[in-house]
Design a protein around this motif. Structure first.
Motif, PDB file in Angstrom:
ATOM      1  N   LYS A 137     -21.119 -23.539 -32.363  1.00 56.29           N
ATOM      2  CA  LYS A 137     -20.308 -22.574 -33.177  1.00 56.29           C
ATOM      3  C   LYS A 137     -20.370 -21.246 -32.637  1.00 56.29           C
ATOM      4  CE  LYS A 137     -18.421 -21.723 -37.842  1.00 56.29           C
ATOM      5  NZ  LYS A 137     -18.394 -21.943 -39.231  1.00 56.29           N
ATOM      6  N   ASN A 138     -21.585 -20.693 -32.802  1.00 57.87           N
ATOM      7  CA  ASN A 138     -21.794 -19.331 -32.298  1.00 57.87           C
ATOM      8  C   ASN A 138     -22.182 -18.971 -31.097  1.00 57.87           C
ATOM      9  OD1 ASN A 138     -20.936 -18.898 -35.291  1.00 57.87           O
ATOM     10  ND2 ASN A 138     -23.100 -19.407 -35.754  1.00 57.87           N
ATOM     11  N   LEU A 139     -22.135 -19.898 -30.078  1.00 57.60           N
ATOM     12  CA  LEU A 139     -22.598 -19.564 -28.821  1.00 57.60           C
ATOM     13  C   LEU A 139     -21.887 -19.804 -27.799  1.00 57.60           C
ATOM     14  CD1 LEU A 139     -25.399 -18.786 -27.429  1.00 57.60           C
ATOM     15  CD2 LEU A 139     -25.970 -21.163 -27.067  1.00 57.60           C
ATOM     16  N   ASP A 140     -21.415 -19.030 -26.822  1.00 59.93           N
ATOM     17  CA  ASP A 140     -20.539 -19.016 -25.685  1.00 59.93           C
ATOM     18  C   ASP A 140     -21.192 -18.694 -24.564  1.00 59.93           C
ATOM     19  OD1 ASP A 140     -18.515 -19.949 -27.760  1.00 59.93           O
ATOM     20  OD2 ASP A 140     -18.237 -17.634 -28.299  1.00 59.93           O
ATOM     21  N   ILE A 141     -20.768 -19.295 -23.451  1.00 63.41           N
ATOM     22  CA  ILE A 141     -21.066 -18.870 -22.177  1.00 63.41           C
ATOM     23  C   ILE A 141     -19.890 -18.805 -21.187  1.00 63.41           C
ATOM     24  CG2 ILE A 141     -23.361 -19.920 -22.361  1.00 63.41           C
ATOM     25  CD1 ILE A 141     -22.211 -22.443 -20.550  1.00 63.41           C
ATOM     26  N   ALA A 142     -20.067 -17.900 -20.175  1.00 62.63           N
ATOM     27  CA  ALA A 142     -18.933 -17.767 -19.288  1.00 62.63           C
ATOM     28  C   ALA A 142     -19.550 -17.670 -17.864  1.00 62.63           C
ATOM     29  CB  ALA A 142     -18.109 -16.352 -19.660  1.00 62.63           C
ATOM     30  N   LEU A 143     -19.026 -18.310 -16.866  1.00 61.17           N
ATOM     31  CA  LEU A 143     -19.218 -18.326 -15.456  1.00 61.17           C
ATOM     32  C   LEU A 143     -18.018 -17.866 -14.644  1.00 61.17           C
ATOM     33  CD1 LEU A 143     -21.700 -18.429 -13.549  1.00 61.17           C
ATOM     34  CD2 LEU A 143     -21.340 -20.992 -13.446  1.00 61.17           C
ATOM     35  N   GLY A 144     -18.195 -17.210 -13.680  1.00 58.90           N
ATOM     36  CA  GLY A 144     -16.964 -16.824 -12.700  1.00 58.90           C
ATOM     37  C   GLY A 144     -17.266 -16.392 -11.324  1.00 58.90           C
ATOM     38  N   THR A 145     -16.370 -16.527 -10.611  1.00 58.51           N
ATOM     39  CA  THR A 145     -16.533 -16.016  -9.120  1.00 58.51           C
ATOM     40  C   THR A 145     -15.370 -15.213  -8.718  1.00 58.51           C
ATOM     41  OG1 THR A 145     -17.790 -18.185  -8.495  1.00 58.51           O
ATOM     42  CG2 THR A 145     -16.724 -16.669  -6.611  1.00 58.51           C
ATOM     43  N   THR A 146     -15.601 -13.735  -8.270  1.00 55.52           N
ATOM     44  CA  THR A 146     -14.773 -13.223  -7.590  1.00 55.52           C
ATOM     45  C   THR A 146     -14.698 -13.319  -6.163  1.00 55.52           C
ATOM     46  OG1 THR A 146     -14.559 -11.846  -9.394  1.00 55.52           O
ATOM     47  CG2 THR A 146     -13.742 -11.055  -7.630  1.00 55.52           C
ATOM     48  N   TYR A 147     -13.542 -13.578  -5.467  1.00 53.77           N
ATOM     49  CA  TYR A 147     -13.409 -13.657  -3.869  1.00 53.77           C
ATOM     50  C   TYR A 147     -12.210 -12.810  -3.558  1.00 53.77           C
ATOM     51  CZ  TYR A 147     -12.243 -15.103   0.711  1.00 53.77           C
ATOM     52  OH  TYR A 147     -11.961 -15.240   2.031  1.00 53.77           O
ATOM     53  N   HIS A 148     -12.421 -12.112  -2.542  1.00 54.20           N
ATOM     54  CA  HIS A 148     -11.210 -11.483  -1.564  1.00 54.20           C
ATOM     55  C   HIS A 148     -11.523 -11.337  -0.251  1.00 54.20           C
ATOM     56  CE1 HIS A 148     -12.630  -7.322  -1.857  1.00 54.20           C
ATOM     57  NE2 HIS A 148     -12.738  -7.251  -3.128  1.00 54.20           N
ATOM     58  N   THR A 149     -10.454 -11.163   0.704  1.00 57.39           N
ATOM     59  CA  THR A 149     -10.858 -10.963   2.127  1.00 57.39           C
ATOM     60  C   THR A 149     -10.996  -9.496   2.102  1.00 57.39           C
ATOM     61  OG1 THR A 149      -8.599 -10.805   2.065  1.00 57.39           O
ATOM     62  CG2 THR A 149      -9.489 -12.800   3.098  1.00 57.39           C
TER      63      THR A 149
ATOM     64  N   ASN B 101     -23.022 -15.232 -24.902  1.00 58.92           N
ATOM     65  CA  ASN B 101     -22.740 -14.750 -26.194  1.00 58.92           C
ATOM     66  C   ASN B 101     -23.171 -15.262 -27.464  1.00 58.92           C
ATOM     67  OD1 ASN B 101     -21.174 -12.511 -27.758  1.00 58.92           O
ATOM     68  ND2 ASN B 101     -20.226 -14.235 -28.391  1.00 58.92           N
ATOM     69  N   TYR B 102     -23.879 -14.806 -28.173  1.00 61.56           N
ATOM     70  CA  TYR B 102     -24.283 -15.463 -29.359  1.00 61.56           C
ATOM     71  C   TYR B 102     -23.882 -14.512 -30.800  1.00 61.56           C
ATOM     72  CZ  TYR B 102     -27.204 -17.176 -33.355  1.00 61.56           C
ATOM     73  OH  TYR B 102     -27.629 -17.609 -34.758  1.00 61.56           O
ATOM     74  N   SER B 103     -23.017 -15.171 -31.709  1.00 62.70           N
ATOM     75  CA  SER B 103     -22.464 -14.424 -32.863  1.00 62.70           C
ATOM     76  C   SER B 103     -23.354 -14.923 -33.988  1.00 62.70           C
ATOM     77  CB  SER B 103     -21.157 -14.807 -32.910  1.00 62.70           C
ATOM     78  OG  SER B 103     -20.445 -14.347 -32.001  1.00 62.70           O
ATOM     79  N   PHE B 104     -23.612 -14.009 -35.096  1.00 56.55           N
ATOM     80  CA  PHE B 104     -24.050 -14.410 -36.352  1.00 56.55           C
ATOM     81  C   PHE B 104     -23.496 -13.623 -37.446  1.00 56.55           C
ATOM     82  CE2 PHE B 104     -26.372 -10.962 -34.178  1.00 56.55           C
ATOM     83  CZ  PHE B 104     -26.717 -10.143 -35.352  1.00 56.55           C
ATOM     84  N   GLU B 105     -23.986 -14.210 -38.771  1.00 55.39           N
ATOM     85  CA  GLU B 105     -23.329 -13.344 -39.969  1.00 55.39           C
ATOM     86  C   GLU B 105     -24.540 -13.118 -40.818  1.00 55.39           C
ATOM     87  OE1 GLU B 105     -19.925 -14.843 -41.960  1.00 55.39           O
ATOM     88  OE2 GLU B 105     -18.664 -14.741 -39.828  1.00 55.39           O
ATOM     89  N   ALA B 106     -24.636 -12.179 -41.561  1.00 55.98           N
ATOM     90  CA  ALA B 106     -25.572 -11.794 -42.565  1.00 55.98           C
ATOM     91  C   ALA B 106     -24.711 -11.248 -43.647  1.00 55.98           C
ATOM     92  CB  ALA B 106     -26.747 -11.078 -42.066  1.00 55.98           C
ATOM     93  N   GLY B 107     -24.096 -11.985 -44.715  1.00 52.27           N
ATOM     94  CA  GLY B 107     -23.410 -11.482 -45.734  1.00 52.27           C
ATOM     95  C   GLY B 107     -22.074 -10.840 -45.127  1.00 52.27           C
ATOM     96  N   PRO B 108     -22.040  -9.437 -45.504  1.00 57.23           N
ATOM     97  CA  PRO B 108     -20.903  -8.875 -44.982  1.00 57.23           C
ATOM     98  C   PRO B 108     -20.845  -8.456 -43.361  1.00 57.23           C
ATOM     99  CG  PRO B 108     -22.021  -7.322 -46.003  1.00 57.23           C
ATOM    100  CD  PRO B 108     -22.636  -8.731 -46.399  1.00 57.23           C
ATOM    101  N   ILE B 109     -21.947  -8.557 -42.896  1.00 57.90           N
ATOM    102  CA  ILE B 109     -22.495  -8.193 -41.736  1.00 57.90           C
ATOM    103  C   ILE B 109     -22.122  -9.317 -40.666  1.00 57.90           C
ATOM    104  CG2 ILE B 109     -24.305  -7.218 -39.955  1.00 57.90           C
ATOM    105  CD1 ILE B 109     -23.355  -5.313 -42.082  1.00 57.90           C
ATOM    106  N   GLN B 110     -21.270  -8.578 -39.577  1.00 55.78           N
ATOM    107  CA  GLN B 110     -21.023  -9.669 -38.303  1.00 55.78           C
ATOM    108  C   GLN B 110     -21.820  -9.151 -37.132  1.00 55.78           C
ATOM    109  OE1 GLN B 110     -17.749  -8.899 -39.724  1.00 55.78           O
ATOM    110  NE2 GLN B 110     -18.329 -10.125 -41.412  1.00 55.78           N
ATOM    111  N   GLY B 111     -22.344  -9.991 -36.464  1.00 56.74           N
ATOM    112  CA  GLY B 111     -23.403  -9.540 -35.338  1.00 56.74           C
ATOM    113  C   GLY B 111     -22.968 -10.275 -34.114  1.00 56.74           C
TER     114      GLY B 111
END
Length: 841
Positions: free
Chosen positions: A726-738, A781-791
């Motif tokens: 729920k709170n853990l996302d990953i991203a992987l990508g490749t950029t290519y151009h001549t 990316n990891y997201s977390f909450e602690a009361g009114p705080i979003q980290g």
């Protein structure tokens, strides 16, 4: 009719105000009863502090307690003759309201109601009514409905008593039809509109490979047709154009600078930049200039009910932002960001520094320091402020301020004596302020007035200690503008936009040498008057916007017409055809100096057209294509043609036989853009591809036609993001151009005599290409909450394989053998790790 609506609205406003005045907070109400009847109420303050009750007077305590029991969500328990306990009726506590249009009072069915910070919510029924249970009175409810302004209310104001529900009135939103989103793709918060605009919503933005923060101008480079041939934000190439051909708007203020760290990161703080729009073709007529693209950045424009903000830290900078409501009708937004290199030089900073100063006085062609004892200091910062004032329900004023700054100091020392022999300073700033007033005069007509002042300057200073010679260069842009526009809704599907814009742009360039004394300064001013109009038709299947912009340039006594067209037609439920076309003119452009002085850093200076050797830049472009969307799949295909005339050789950055030639010409681009995207709840995978040919035409050069410096025949992005938890996302990508084109010396005759020296003897311009560019990036990316705080904690890396990608190559005469040419090659960023910690409240 308008008068009747206005009178009705005034009466309604007065009635609602009277109703509000009859309500009072519960705690002061109880204090009054305590004094009147000599009793004490016992309760939890947090249960009652948000509650309200209608004022009333009572002859005795019994009537008062019965009133509280009936008219509030409180349960009364009499402990003794003097002490009375109060608590919430949690088992029966409910909230309800009826949603209505503020203009015609019709009910609004299907509106979304969400409890802020939770997954709770609901939808309004056929009669506009909704009901919620088991929510704290202190909770905030956010009510949204397509075409209406978002409404935020406290739950305590909607507590149901005896089946009576409060009526809430939503106002029509003053928005432009093209901003209606038809598709989400690539990642959360990145969307596409019916008129082919790409829209980035910073609040909802997900994760992209390599980025630890949602860098605005880095993000748009994942879009097809948007490149940077040297990884620099100061050099964003849209469909083969140069950076100066992009119109950059921040809160409707024209900006002349875009990047920190000499263009490696965006100069615009994303935390208060709520929405970014990228328009490549079919631009609304209200926007002039920017013959390649229009990039609009808008900060939060609504007044919140609570203080909110956040702080962040990454490998390059620290930042903070805050939004402070100063009442129901006034709010203040502040943000700031500052580099941290003066306190800590992270691996991220070192990688960026090495990339920025390749082939300069700080780094030689082998990327080694020339002076071990040299002193250097580099910093960047940006600050923004915005004041929001709702004069009343129909008139809203906004004032925005921004300052962007980059500062570099470098002192060279004699290795033997440790004495300073030369100091260099570079100061680059863009300061701007703007204000606007938006007014809704009726359900069918609204106006917008905008005025701004923007000032950009770059100042360079070098001082040679032994000769006491000082060399100064300056480039300053000062622009003022005012725009007035009206939007008339004609029936259900037709909208008419019309308006006037005045712009005055002054640019000053100066050079001064102290010994021997030399001074040169030039200032030019161009004023333009523009009238514009758009007629937009939109139904469930058809979107058509046709417009015209007519601009008169005082200095040249010329009138120029700029027709615009943007169309989209749905063929069934899943397929749509689209077409765009436009003519544009532009008065300001940049020239690029590659000098030995000023640290050898590329120096871009703004200049104005004079309709002689620096003509007005004019463009025409057309594009068309199709879009298929079904079951989370998006296929988007576009073919385009663009011709830009009036460019100068000085603003193309030639580093070959044309480097010091002054002439004007054109370029022509033909290409194809492709998007394939699959989006599901937990993942998104996308492929963007661009094929294009881009050629110069300079009649006075030999040859007169050759590949453009930004000619990248093939460009591809393949990437995906996945939510593991729920709170853990990953991203992987490749950029290519001549590889980009470059010019080589003639084999066997690499240099020739010129005057008292030798120069490189170049072969055909841009006949060779650098090696292909390939980079792999990753983020988690990891997201977390602690009361009114979003980290949020984000780790990312650019070029995780540490590939050596050449981005530029040119030649100089070899100082050790003047018959040979020495190749100077600059590479892209190597492996560049970064980390970010963000705390929002």
């Amino acid at each position: 009719m308008l008068l009747k609506i206005y009178i009705t609205a005034i009466v309604l406003f007065g009635f609602l105000s009277l109703k509000a005045q009859e309500q009072t907070a519960v705690i002061p109400f109880l204090n009054t009863l305590e004094s009147q009847f000599d009793v004490k109420f016992a309760y939890k303050t947090e249960d009652l502090e948000h509650l309200k009750i209608r004022s009333a007077t009572f002859e005795n305590l019994t009537l008062a307690l019965e009133y509280i029991q009936e008219k509030s969500p409180l349960e009364v328990e009499k402990l003794s003759d003097r002490y009375i306990a109060l608590k919430l009726k949690t088992s029966t506590l409910s909230y309800c309201a009826i949603l209505k249009d503020a203009t015609n009072f019709s009910v609004l069915a299907g509106a979304e109601i969400r409890v802020t910070g939770t997954n709770q919510g609901g939808i309004s029924g056929s009669e506009g009514q909704f009901q919620l249970r088991d929510i704290a009175p202190s909770a905030e409810l956010e009510i949204s409905y397509l075409g209406y302004e978002r409404l935020i209310v406290e739950a305590a104001d909607l507590i149901s008593q005896g089946g009576n529900c409060k009526e809430l009135y939503l106002k029509l939103q003053d928005f432009e039809l093209p901003e209606i989103v038809v598709s989400r793709f690539l990642t959360r918060g990145l969307q596409k509109s019916v008129d082919d605009q790409f829209i980035i919503n910073s609040e909802q933005f997900g994760i992209l490979p390599g980025l630890v923060d949602p860098d605005i101008l880095q993000t748009i480079q994942v879009l097809p047709g948007v490149e940077s041939i040297d990884e620099s934000i100061n050099n964003i190439n849209v469909r083969g154009g140069t950076q100066d051909e992009n119109l950059m708007l921040w809160d409707d203020i024209v900006m002349y600078h875009s990047g920190h760290f000499f263009g490696l990161i965006s100069a615009y703080n994303p935390n208060l930049t709520k929405k970014v729009s990228v328009i490549k073709n079919g631009t609304p007529s209200e926007y002039g200039g920017g013959v390649s693209s229009t990039i609009r950045m808008n900060t939060e424009n609504e007044i919140g009910t609570k203080i909110s903000g956040g702080v962040g830290l990454n490998g390059l900078s620290a930042d903070a932002f805050i939004q402070i409501p100063l009442g129901k009708a006034v709010a203040l937004q502040l943000s700031g960001r500052h580099s941290i290199a003066d306190q800590l030089q992270t691996p991220t900073y070192q990688a960026y520094f090495k990339r920025s100063f390749q082939d300069s006085e700080i780094e030689d062609e082998n990327n080694t320091s020339l002076e071990d004892g040299a002193q250097s200091d580099f910093k960047f910062y940006d600050y923004t402020a915005k004041l929001l004032v709702d004069l009343n329900e129909n008139h809203k004023a906004r004032v925005s301020f921004i300052q962007i700054s980059n500062e570099l100091f470098y002192a060279e020392q004699n290795a033997a004596t440790a004495n300073v022999t030369k100091t260099s300073n570079l100061d680059q700033q863009n300061i701007a302020i703007g204000g606007n007033l938006s007014s809704t005069w009726s359900a069918n007509y609204s106006t917008f007035v905008n005025a701004y002042l923007t000032k950009y300057n770059i100042d360079s200073r070098e001082f040679f200690t032994e000769s006491e010679q000082e060399l100064l260069q300056e480039n300053e842009v000062l622009e003022t503008g005012i725009k007035l526009k009206g939007i008339q809704q004609i029936g259900k599907n037709l909208e008419w936009l019309h308006g006037y814009q005045f712009t005055e742009t002054g640019i000053r360039n100066g050079t001064r040498v102290s010994n021997p004394l030399f001074s040169q300064r030039q200032k030019d001013v161009v004023r333009s008057h523009s009238a514009f109009t758009d007629l937009t038709f939109q139904s469930s299947k058809t979107f058509l916007r046709a417009g015209l912009r007519a601009s008169y340039f005082e200095k040249f006594e010329k009138l120029r017409l700029e027709p615009r067209l943007n169309a989209r037609q749905k063929l069934g439920a899943h397929v749509a055809l689209k077409a765009q076309g436009e003519f544009k003119y532009q008065t300001a452009t940049q020239i690029i100096d590659f000098e030995e002085d000023f640290l050898g850093v590329e120096n871009r200076r703004w200049i104005l057209a004079n309709d002689n050797d620096i003509p007005l830049i004019r463009s025409k472009q057309f594009s068309g294509g199709m879009e298929f969307k079904k079951n989370g799949w998006l296929l988007d295909l576009s073919a385009f043609y663009k011709n830009v005339d009036g460019i100068t050789a000085s603003n193309q950055g030639f580093q070959n036989q044309f480097q010091f030639i002054k002439t004007s010409g054109s370029y022509e681009v033909k290409g194809l853009e492709f998007i394939l995207n699959k989006t599901e709840k937990k993942y998104s995978v996308y492929l963007t591809y661009t094929f294009s040919t881009n050629d110069y035409q300079f009649e006075s050069l030999i040859p007169d036609k050759f590949p453009n410096n930004t000619d990248l025949r093939h460009s591809l992005n393949l990437a995906g993001n996945y939510s593991i938890l729920k709170n853990l996302d990953i991203a992987l990508g490749t950029t290519y151009h001549t590889g980009r084109p470059y010019t080589v010396p003639i084999s066997g005759v690499e240099t020739i005599s010129s005057g008292n020296g030798r120069i490189v003897n170049y072969a055909s311009p841009n006949a060779e290409n650098l090696d292909d560019f390939l980079r792999v990036d990753a983020s988690v990316n990891y997201s977390f909450e602690a009361g009114p705080i979003q980290g949020k904690v984000t780790l990312g890396a650019l070029n995780v394989l540490n590939a050596e990608n050449p981005i530029q190559q040119y030649y100089i005469v070899n100082p050790e053998d003047t018959t040979r040419a020495l190749a100077i090659r600059n590479n892209s960023l190597g492996f560049t790790p970064n980390a970010s910690l963000r705390i929002n409240f």
